[in-house]
Design a protein around this motif. Structure first.
Motif, short mmCIF file in Angstrom:
data_model
loop_
_atom_site.label_atom_id
_atom_site.label_comp_id
_atom_site.label_asym_id
_atom_site.label_seq_id
_atom_site.Cartn_x
_atom_site.Cartn_y
_atom_site.Cartn_z
N GLN A 47 0.58 -1.38 0.27
CA GLN A 47 -0.31 0.21 0.04
C GLN A 47 1.34 1.10 -0.04
OE1 GLN A 47 -1.20 -2.27 2.69
NE2 GLN A 47 -1.69 -3.52 0.76
N LEU A 48 0.72 2.04 -0.82
CA LEU A 48 1.09 3.45 -1.11
C LEU A 48 0.83 4.71 -0.33
CD1 LEU A 48 3.90 2.55 -4.39
CD2 LEU A 48 4.54 2.43 -1.87
N TYR A 94 2.04 -1.72 -8.31
CA TYR A 94 1.22 -0.51 -7.23
C TYR A 94 1.42 0.06 -7.30
CZ TYR A 94 2.15 -6.03 -5.34
OH TYR A 94 2.13 -7.30 -4.82
N TRP A 95 0.41 0.75 -7.12
CA TRP A 95 0.57 2.24 -7.33
C TRP A 95 -0.55 3.35 -5.80
CZ3 TRP A 95 1.73 5.11 -11.73
CH2 TRP A 95 2.16 3.89 -12.71
N GLY A 96 -0.15 4.20 -5.97
CA GLY A 96 -0.33 5.20 -4.73
C GLY A 96 -1.63 5.72 -5.11
N GLN A 97 -2.86 6.92 -4.51
CA GLN A 97 -3.69 7.07 -4.80
C GLN A 97 -3.84 8.73 -5.78
OE1 GLN A 97 -2.65 7.70 -1.60
NE2 GLN A 97 -2.92 9.96 -1.37
N GLY A 98 -2.50 9.15 -5.11
CA GLY A 98 -1.75 10.40 -6.05
C GLY A 98 -1.94 11.54 -5.32
N THR A 99 -1.22 12.62 -5.68
CA THR A 99 -1.00 13.82 -4.64
C THR A 99 -1.62 15.35 -5.35
OG1 THR A 99 -0.61 15.19 -2.78
CG2 THR A 99 1.20 13.54 -4.54
N GLN A 100 -2.54 16.05 -5.00
CA GLN A 100 -2.46 17.01 -6.61
C GLN A 100 -0.83 18.44 -6.61
OE1 GLN A 100 -4.52 17.92 -9.26
NE2 GLN A 100 -2.99 19.28 -9.54
N VAL A 101 -0.45 18.87 -7.09
CA VAL A 101 0.44 19.24 -7.21
C VAL A 101 -0.26 20.31 -8.51
CG1 VAL A 101 3.25 20.16 -7.72
CG2 VAL A 101 2.44 18.31 -6.23
N ALA A 149 5.08 6.85 1.64
CA ALA A 149 4.72 5.94 2.54
C ALA A 149 4.11 4.32 2.82
CB ALA A 149 3.98 6.85 3.77
N ALA A 150 5.24 3.72 2.73
CA ALA A 150 4.51 2.00 1.64
C ALA A 150 4.40 1.69 3.26
CB ALA A 150 5.99 1.48 1.34
N SER A 151 3.66 0.64 3.07
CA SER A 151 3.04 -0.51 3.56
C SER A 151 2.82 -1.86 3.91
CB SER A 151 1.97 0.06 5.11
OG SER A 151 0.56 0.30 4.09
N GLY A 152 2.69 -3.33 4.33
CA GLY A 152 2.27 -4.03 3.50
C GLY A 152 3.70 -4.91 3.70
N ARG A 153 4.95 -4.22 2.60
CA ARG A 153 6.13 -4.73 3.06
C ARG A 153 6.90 -3.82 2.55
NH1 ARG A 153 4.65 -9.91 -2.09
NH2 ARG A 153 2.63 -10.95 -1.15
N TYR A 199 10.69 9.51 -2.25
CA TYR A 199 10.43 10.86 -1.86
C TYR A 199 10.63 11.93 -3.33
CZ TYR A 199 11.26 10.09 2.99
OH TYR A 199 11.59 9.09 4.07
N ILE A 200 10.33 12.20 -3.69
CA ILE A 200 10.35 13.22 -5.31
C ILE A 200 10.65 15.15 -4.58
CG2 ILE A 200 8.47 13.83 -6.24
CD1 ILE A 200 9.84 13.31 -8.53
N GLN A 201 12.32 15.03 -4.95
CA GLN A 201 12.22 16.74 -4.42
C GLN A 201 11.73 17.42 -5.60
OE1 GLN A 201 13.10 18.89 -1.51
NE2 GLN A 201 12.64 20.55 -2.48
N MET A 202 11.23 18.07 -5.44
CA MET A 202 10.74 19.14 -6.73
C MET A 202 11.19 20.46 -6.47
SD MET A 202 7.74 17.27 -7.39
CE MET A 202 6.53 18.10 -6.80
N ASN A 203 12.66 21.08 -7.49
CA ASN A 203 12.60 22.37 -7.82
C ASN A 203 11.93 23.41 -8.72
OD1 ASN A 203 13.95 22.03 -4.60
ND2 ASN A 203 15.08 20.97 -5.56
N SER A 204 12.38 24.53 -8.23
CA SER A 204 12.55 25.56 -9.73
C SER A 204 10.93 25.27 -10.46
CB SER A 204 13.30 25.87 -11.07
OG SER A 204 15.25 25.88 -10.35
#
Length: 127
Positions: free
Chosen positions: A3-4, A116-123, A23-27, A80-85
């Motif tokens: 689960q992501l 496996y995929w997460g549900q997404g986050t809006q940017v 964040a991951a759980s399950g494995r 993680y993903i650090q997004m600059n500029s």
């Protein structure tokens, strides 16, 4: 099963920065190559960045090279993903994904190699 859950998205002005977490759980995530994808309105989902199981290899879509950095902490079961500029064209829903395939040094690029995929986050990047 993995689960992501993504977090860290939001509204930011062009030129600003955001750090997304997955964040991951399950494995344990150390068994998976990880990737970040995004999908903008009316567009297909695209690969943004990927990282091997060991964290030693990474790959990026050309449009984010030099601005985004993917990393992982297997001890914390997180990516993680650090997004600059940030630019307006970075506006999208961002998804993290896990791929069970390949060697420890393999970076999965194609979305169909991710199981496996997460549900997404809006940017949203404003001008």
């Amino acid at each position: 099963q993995v689960q992501l859950v993504e977090s860290g998205g939001g509204l930011v002005q062009a030129g600003g920065s955001l750090r997304l977490s997955c964040a991951a759980s399950g494995r344990t995530l150390s068994n998976y190559a990880m990737g970040w994808f995004r999908q903008a309105p009316g567009k297909e989902r695209e690969f943004v960045a990927g990282i091997s199981r060991t964290g030693g290899n990474t790959n990026y879509v050309d449009s984010v090279k030099g601005r985004f950095t993917i990393s992982r902490d297997n001890a914390k079961n997180a990516v993680y993903i650090q997004m600059n500029s940030l630019k307006r064209e970075d506006t999208a829903v961002y998804y993290c994904a896990a791929s069970p395939y390949g060697s420890p040094w393999y970076v999965a690029l194609a979305s169909d190699t991710y199981r496996y995929w997460g549900q997404g986050t809006q940017v949203t990047v404003s001008s």
